[in-house]
Write a protein that holds these residues in place. Structure first.
Motif, short mmCIF file in Angstrom:
data_model
loop_
_atom_site.label_atom_id
_atom_site.label_comp_id
_atom_site.label_asym_id
_atom_site.label_seq_id
_atom_site.Cartn_x
_atom_site.Cartn_y
_atom_site.Cartn_z
N ILE A 130 72.37 -104.56 30.26
CA ILE A 130 72.79 -104.48 28.86
C ILE A 130 73.96 -103.52 28.72
N LYS A 131 73.89 -102.39 29.41
CA LYS A 131 74.95 -101.39 29.34
C LYS A 131 76.27 -101.97 29.84
N LYS A 132 76.25 -102.61 31.01
CA LYS A 132 77.47 -103.17 31.57
C LYS A 132 78.04 -104.28 30.70
N SER A 133 77.17 -105.10 30.14
CA SER A 133 77.62 -106.20 29.28
C SER A 133 78.28 -105.66 28.02
N ILE A 134 77.71 -104.60 27.44
CA ILE A 134 78.30 -103.99 26.25
C ILE A 134 79.66 -103.38 26.58
N GLU A 135 79.73 -102.68 27.72
CA GLU A 135 80.99 -102.07 28.14
C GLU A 135 82.08 -103.13 28.29
N LYS A 136 81.74 -104.24 28.92
CA LYS A 136 82.73 -105.30 29.15
C LYS A 136 83.19 -105.90 27.81
N TYR A 137 82.26 -106.15 26.90
CA TYR A 137 82.59 -106.74 25.61
C TYR A 137 83.51 -105.81 24.81
N ILE A 138 83.17 -104.53 24.78
CA ILE A 138 83.98 -103.56 24.04
C ILE A 138 85.37 -103.46 24.65
N SER A 139 85.43 -103.46 25.98
CA SER A 139 86.72 -103.35 26.66
C SER A 139 87.62 -104.53 26.32
N GLU A 140 87.07 -105.73 26.32
CA GLU A 140 87.86 -106.93 26.02
C GLU A 140 88.37 -106.91 24.58
N LYS A 141 87.55 -106.44 23.68
CA LYS A 141 87.91 -106.44 22.26
C LYS A 141 88.86 -105.31 21.89
N SER A 142 88.81 -104.20 22.63
CA SER A 142 89.53 -102.99 22.22
C SER A 142 91.05 -103.14 22.30
N ASN A 143 91.54 -104.13 23.05
CA ASN A 143 92.98 -104.30 23.19
C ASN A 143 93.66 -104.71 21.89
N HIS A 144 92.92 -105.41 21.01
CA HIS A 144 93.55 -105.91 19.80
C HIS A 144 92.80 -105.56 18.52
N SER A 145 91.57 -105.08 18.65
CA SER A 145 90.76 -104.77 17.47
C SER A 145 90.67 -103.26 17.29
N LEU A 146 91.15 -102.74 16.16
CA LEU A 146 91.12 -101.30 15.93
C LEU A 146 89.71 -100.73 15.93
N PRO A 147 88.74 -101.35 15.24
CA PRO A 147 87.37 -100.80 15.30
C PRO A 147 86.84 -100.70 16.73
N TYR A 148 87.06 -101.75 17.51
CA TYR A 148 86.56 -101.71 18.89
C TYR A 148 87.36 -100.72 19.73
N HIS A 149 88.63 -100.54 19.41
CA HIS A 149 89.45 -99.56 20.13
C HIS A 149 88.89 -98.15 19.88
#
Length: 492
Positions: A458-477
């Motif tokens: 679960i931890k790794k999956s969350i990390e990957k999802y946040i990383s992918e989104k953070s490039n273009h989404s300010l909240p995720y960044h």
């Protein structure tokens, strides 16, 4: 004396009289002033039709007519030009790895493939004009040593590839991807933009990619499809369906390659009924290091070079086929709030922050902004295309030249323009348009996950999802930065 074994696959165009230096090479006069010299390993084709002369160094193909030869393609290009069509509009559909020298009686142009994967370096030595693919070749030809400024030396000491139009020697400049060279005044310009076909982007992109690999199967004995667990190689794999029996599928198992980049292709190839070759290359040998030193002014010795040396013992006419240049269209570079600037380019591409790099980027950004306004091609995508592909990508291709050629099916202007006209949301994670292309080409290629972590928690999956989104989404960044700062250390 330049021998056949040295500067394999390279060329040089000059107005200097140098017959003795190239006694082992082939030569052709392409204008009254310029002679073209090339290694015997580099294919050269020329057509002269209705007052237009075109010489192709390398291979060029039409993905919509993959059976055609170099000569057939060049004859078609000549015919279209003499009928009044613009050369750059005509060339959009063609793939391959090539340099075209075009003389229509009014203009003398040097035009690279879409990714400029066969480099165009131009300048002058001892008062003679030079266009070449290799700085070391030009230095050898004119019996001179390298000349470079301290700022460039400081940059390349810290970098694996050049940025901007610079080369190892101050007397040579680089023609970037999406640019061409005018021989009359030795000046470079950005290619005029022609909108792509209005065809539906997914099936049209699938047709271009599939046709490209069919063309490679016609030109080479065996296309070697390089695989990993990622999106780019999966797309290329899917496009190889119609000629899969003529291809060889390769994975390089080096110590620095993640486990999932081996296991995912292994499982997928088994499901598809394909034979997968897992190569465990040896470390770079001393003799190969010597060859690198003999061919490059600033050679690199990364572990990936062992992939290149593995081909040294293969005599067959094979071509490594990779997914490079795909990154141009899949929003590889972007940021949720920082404006585009030299500093952000340096941050995103992880190049050294030096006076040289900032000077080169400032100069490029000024013209790229205007091009972005005219074409609606996002400057982030243009940065990857013009700066990263034609330096980092071309360097990788040049390293392979020591042993064989390279194929990049995404090196196609019509394909790139088709993809770049679609919304960024479709092109970024979870890569809707790419998965649509894979579905169109060979849907079974989606039966294994893409870039899937082994034994995901679960931890790794969350990390990957946040990383992918953070490039273009300010909240995720913001979340990503907070997470990195206060990374929890509980059990996975």
């Amino acid at each position: 004396m330049v021998t056949k074994s040295r500067f394999r696959g390279q060329y040089l165009l000059t107005d200097a009289n140098i017959p003795k230096k190239f006694s082992n090479w082939e030569s052709e006069s392409i204008t009254d002033e310029f002679d073209f010299y090339h290694s015997p390993d580099l294919q050269s084709s020329m057509v002269n039709k209705n007052g237009t002369r075109i010489l192709c160094a390398g291979y060029i193909f039409d993905p919509l007519n993959p059976q055609q030869t170099n000569e057939q393609v060049l004859n078609k290009i000549c015919g279209d030009i003499t009928s009044g069509k613009n050369i750059f509009d005509v060339l959009s559909i063609f793939g391959g790895r090539y340099i075209l020298f075009v003389d229509d009686g009014n203009n003398q142009l040097v035009i690279p493939d879409a990714g400029a994967l066969r480099s165009i370096l131009y300048g002058s030595f001892n008062g003679y004009s030079v266009v070449t693919s290799s700085t070391k070749l030009a230095l050898t030809l004119f019996d001179t040593t390298i000349q470079t400024t301290p700022s460039k030396e400081k940059y390349i000491e810290q970098a694996d590839y050049w940025i901007g139009t610079g080369t190892d020697d101050d007397r040579l400049s680089r023609v970037l991807a999406n640019h061409f060279l005018d021989l009359a005044d030795m000046s470079k310009s950005r290619m005029p933009h022609y909108p792509p076909s209005q065809k539906s982007p997914v099936p049209y992109s699938a047709e271009i990619l599939s046709g490209s690999i069919e063309a490679l199967a016609c030109r080479f004995e065996t296309p070697h499809i390089w695989l990993s667990g990622g999106l780019d190689s999966r797309t290329i794999l899917s496009a190889s369906k119609s000629v899969s029996d003529q291809c060889r599928y390769i994975v390089f198992d080096r110590p620095d390659v993640p486990e999932h980049d081996i296991e995912i292709p292994r499982r997928l190839c088994e499901k598809l009924g394909l034979n997968l070759t897992v190569v465990e290359p040896e470390p770079i040998s001393d003799s190969f290091r010597y060859r690198l030193n003999n061919e490059f002014c600033s050679p690199r010795y990364s572990s990936a070079i062992s992939n290149v040396e593995w081909y040294d013992d293969i005599e067959a006419n094979v071509v490594p086929t990779t997914g490079i240049i795909s990154e141009v269209a899949r929003t590889y570079y972007e940021h949720p709030y920082k404006p585009f600037s030299p500093g952000l380019c340096i941050e995103l591409s992880n190049i050294p922050d030096t006076d040289y790099s900032r000077q080169q980027l400032n100069r490029w950004i000024e013209s790229a902004r205007e091009y972005e306004r005219k074409t609606n091609i996002d400057i982030f995508d243009l940065f990857y295309w013009e700066q990263k592909v034609s330096t980092w990508g071309a360097r990788s291709a040049r390293e392979l030249d020591l042993v064989c050629d390279l194929a990049a099916p995404f090196s196609n202007r019509e394909l790139l323009h088709t993809l770049l006209t679609t919304s960024r949301d479709r092109r970024r994670y979870p890569y809707t348009i790419y998965k649509g292309i894979i579905e169109e080409c060979w849907s079974a290629c989606l039966e294994e996950p893409i870039n899937h972590l082994p034994n995901p928690t679960i931890k790794k999956s969350i990390e990957k999802y946040i990383s992918e989104k953070s490039n273009h989404s300010l909240p995720y960044h913001i979340i990503s930065n907070i997470y990195k700062k206060f990374r929890f250390t509980g059990p996975d």
